[in-house]
Scaffold this motif. Structure first.
Motif, PDB file in Angstrom:
ATOM      1  N   ASP A   1      -5.179  -0.646   2.707  1.00 11.83           N
ATOM      2  CA  ASP A   1      -5.608  -1.839   1.956  1.00 11.83           C
ATOM      3  C   ASP A   1      -4.486  -2.339   1.047  1.00 11.83           C
ATOM      4  O   ASP A   1      -4.273  -3.546   0.914  1.00 11.83           O
ATOM      5  N   GLU A   2      -3.772  -1.402   0.426  1.00  8.62           N
ATOM      6  CA  GLU A   2      -2.636  -1.780  -0.429  1.00  8.62           C
ATOM      7  C   GLU A   2      -1.517  -2.409   0.396  1.00  8.62           C
ATOM      8  O   GLU A   2      -0.889  -3.380  -0.027  1.00  8.62           O
ATOM      9  N   VAL A   3      -1.250  -1.836   1.567  1.00  6.44           N
ATOM     10  CA  VAL A   3      -0.225  -2.396   2.458  1.00  6.44           C
ATOM     11  C   VAL A   3      -0.621  -3.807   2.869  1.00  6.44           C
ATOM     12  O   VAL A   3       0.209  -4.728   2.844  1.00  6.44           O
ATOM     13  N   ILE A   4      -1.865  -3.991   3.236  1.00  6.53           N
ATOM     14  CA  ILE A   4      -2.361  -5.311   3.652  1.00  6.53           C
ATOM     15  C   ILE A   4      -2.212  -6.310   2.518  1.00  6.53           C
ATOM     16  O   ILE A   4      -1.762  -7.445   2.737  1.00  6.53           O
ATOM     17  N   ALA A   5      -2.565  -5.922   1.316  1.00  2.46           N
ATOM     18  CA  ALA A   5      -2.452  -6.834   0.170  1.00  2.46           C
ATOM     19  C   ALA A   5      -0.991  -7.228  -0.060  1.00  2.46           C
ATOM     20  O   ALA A   5      -0.679  -8.410  -0.271  1.00  2.46           O
TER      21      ALA A   5
ATOM     22  N   LEU B   1       3.510 -11.171   0.731  1.00  6.53           N
ATOM     23  CA  LEU B   1       4.835 -11.401   1.295  1.00  6.53           C
ATOM     24  C   LEU B   1       4.802 -12.542   2.308  1.00  6.53           C
ATOM     25  O   LEU B   1       5.668 -13.426   2.294  1.00  6.53           O
ATOM     26  N   LEU B   2       3.819 -12.546   3.169  1.00  3.87           N
ATOM     27  CA  LEU B   2       3.680 -13.624   4.150  1.00  3.87           C
ATOM     28  C   LEU B   2       3.492 -14.967   3.460  1.00  3.87           C
ATOM     29  O   LEU B   2       4.092 -15.972   3.862  1.00  3.87           O
ATOM     30  N   ASP B   3       2.693 -15.002   2.409  1.00  4.16           N
ATOM     31  CA  ASP B   3       2.495 -16.236   1.655  1.00  4.16           C
ATOM     32  C   ASP B   3       3.819 -16.740   1.073  1.00  4.16           C
ATOM     33  O   ASP B   3       4.120 -17.928   1.160  1.00  4.16           O
TER      34      ASP B   3
ATOM     35  N   ARG C   1       7.936  -3.603  -3.738  1.00  2.00           N
ATOM     36  CA  ARG C   1       6.568  -3.119  -3.955  1.00  2.00           C
ATOM     37  C   ARG C   1       6.001  -2.564  -2.642  1.00  2.00           C
ATOM     38  O   ARG C   1       5.387  -1.491  -2.620  1.00  2.00           O
ATOM     39  N   LEU C   2       6.236  -3.279  -1.552  1.00  3.40           N
ATOM     40  CA  LEU C   2       5.756  -2.843  -0.247  1.00  3.40           C
ATOM     41  C   LEU C   2       6.396  -1.513   0.154  1.00  3.40           C
ATOM     42  O   LEU C   2       5.727  -0.650   0.723  1.00  3.40           O
ATOM     43  N   ALA C   3       7.664  -1.329  -0.166  1.00  5.51           N
ATOM     44  CA  ALA C   3       8.335  -0.060   0.154  1.00  5.51           C
ATOM     45  C   ALA C   3       7.657   1.108  -0.564  1.00  5.51           C
ATOM     46  O   ALA C   3       7.455   2.171   0.028  1.00  5.51           O
ATOM     47  N   ALA C   4       7.284   0.897  -1.816  1.00  4.60           N
ATOM     48  CA  ALA C   4       6.596   1.957  -2.573  1.00  4.60           C
ATOM     49  C   ALA C   4       5.218   2.234  -1.973  1.00  4.60           C
ATOM     50  O   ALA C   4       4.810   3.391  -1.827  1.00  4.60           O
ATOM     51  N   VAL C   5       4.506   1.187  -1.606  1.00  6.90           N
ATOM     52  CA  VAL C   5       3.184   1.343  -1.006  1.00  6.90           C
ATOM     53  C   VAL C   5       3.304   2.051   0.347  1.00  6.90           C
ATOM     54  O   VAL C   5       2.480   2.905   0.687  1.00  6.90           O
ATOM     55  N   GLU C   6       4.348   1.705   1.100  1.00  2.00           N
ATOM     56  CA  GLU C   6       4.555   2.346   2.400  1.00  2.00           C
ATOM     57  C   GLU C   6       4.813   3.845   2.255  1.00  2.00           C
ATOM     58  O   GLU C   6       4.382   4.632   3.087  1.00  2.00           O
ATOM     59  N   ARG C   7       5.522   4.235   1.199  1.00  2.00           N
ATOM     60  CA  ARG C   7       5.733   5.666   0.963  1.00  2.00           C
ATOM     61  C   ARG C   7       4.396   6.369   0.713  1.00  2.00           C
ATOM     62  O   ARG C   7       4.148   7.464   1.237  1.00  2.00           O
TER      63      ARG C   7
ATOM     64  N   GLU D   1      -5.099  -2.481  12.694  1.00  2.00           N
ATOM     65  CA  GLU D   1      -4.944  -3.721  13.460  1.00  2.00           C
ATOM     66  C   GLU D   1      -4.497  -4.864  12.559  1.00  2.00           C
ATOM     67  O   GLU D   1      -3.644  -5.669  12.947  1.00  2.00           O
ATOM     68  N   ARG D   2      -5.044  -4.937  11.365  1.00  2.00           N
ATOM     69  CA  ARG D   2      -4.659  -5.999  10.420  1.00  2.00           C
ATOM     70  C   ARG D   2      -3.194  -5.855  10.016  1.00  2.00           C
ATOM     71  O   ARG D   2      -2.476  -6.840   9.944  1.00  2.00           O
ATOM     72  N   VAL D   3      -2.759  -4.624   9.750  1.00  6.65           N
ATOM     73  CA  VAL D   3      -1.359  -4.388   9.389  1.00  6.65           C
ATOM     74  C   VAL D   3      -0.446  -4.810  10.542  1.00  6.65           C
ATOM     75  O   VAL D   3       0.563  -5.491  10.328  1.00  6.65           O
ATOM     76  N   GLU D   4      -0.804  -4.423  11.763  1.00 11.39           N
ATOM     77  CA  GLU D   4       0.007  -4.797  12.920  1.00 11.39           C
ATOM     78  C   GLU D   4       0.090  -6.314  13.071  1.00 11.39           C
ATOM     79  O   GLU D   4       1.155  -6.854  13.372  1.00 11.39           O
TER      80      GLU D   4
END
Length: 168
Positions: free
Chosen positions: A14-18, A23-25, A55-61, A101-104
């Protein structure tokens, strides 16, 4: 343990998706500024993009740690979804699968948006290079006064210097 591990992975996804959605926006908001040549807006959005990527890199970890913990709890060596998914209970799989699926999908959208923005920037730089080169062509009067090494008038005007856009 697998249910708690699946919930933790779902929370991290959920954090990755957010983060990917933000980022996409930002990348999509950057496109009209690139097209309009509003460099200050492009630069400001690029700074926001950089912050979001960090931020995404930290969430990915954190997501990777949750994935590894779940794989360990399931007795799996691999952490890929293609290995984890089938090992989960149907309830846990139903919890995690839509998020994967949403992340992909977001990754594909981000790659496409970034590729489009990159192409627009390359086109902009190409147009700038072409316009600068066109300014470097000798003017008619100067071309009339071009001579060969033997002292005669040159049949073809000398070409102007090639200027390259070194900012690219």
């Amino acid at each position: 343990m697998s249910a708690a591990g699946a919930q933790e992975l779902a929370d991290q996804l959920d954090e990755v998706i957010a983060s990917q959605t933000r980022l996409l926006d930002l990348v999509q908001r950057q496109r009209p500024a690139i097209v309009a040549g509003r460099d200050t807006v492009v630069a400001a959005l690029a700074a926001e993009i950089e912050v979001e990527v960090r931020r995404l890199a930290a969430v990915e970890r954190s997501r990777a740690a949750a994935t590894e913990a779940l794989a360990d709890a399931l007795g799996l060596a691999a952490t890929r979804w293609s290995v984890l998914g089938p090992a989960l209970t149907p309830v846990d799989r139903a919890l995690v699968a839509p998020r994967v699926e949403r992340v992909e999908g977001l990754v594909r959208d981000l790659e496409l948006a970034n590729a489009v923005n990159g192409q627009l920037v390359r086109q902009e730089l190409g147009l700038l290079d072409m316009s600068v080169r066109s300014l470097a062509v000798p003017q008619g009067r100067a071309a009339d006064r071009v001579y060969t090494s033997a002292g005669g008038r040159a049949a073809v005007a000398a070409t102007g210097p090639m200027l390259l856009n070194t900012a690219a």
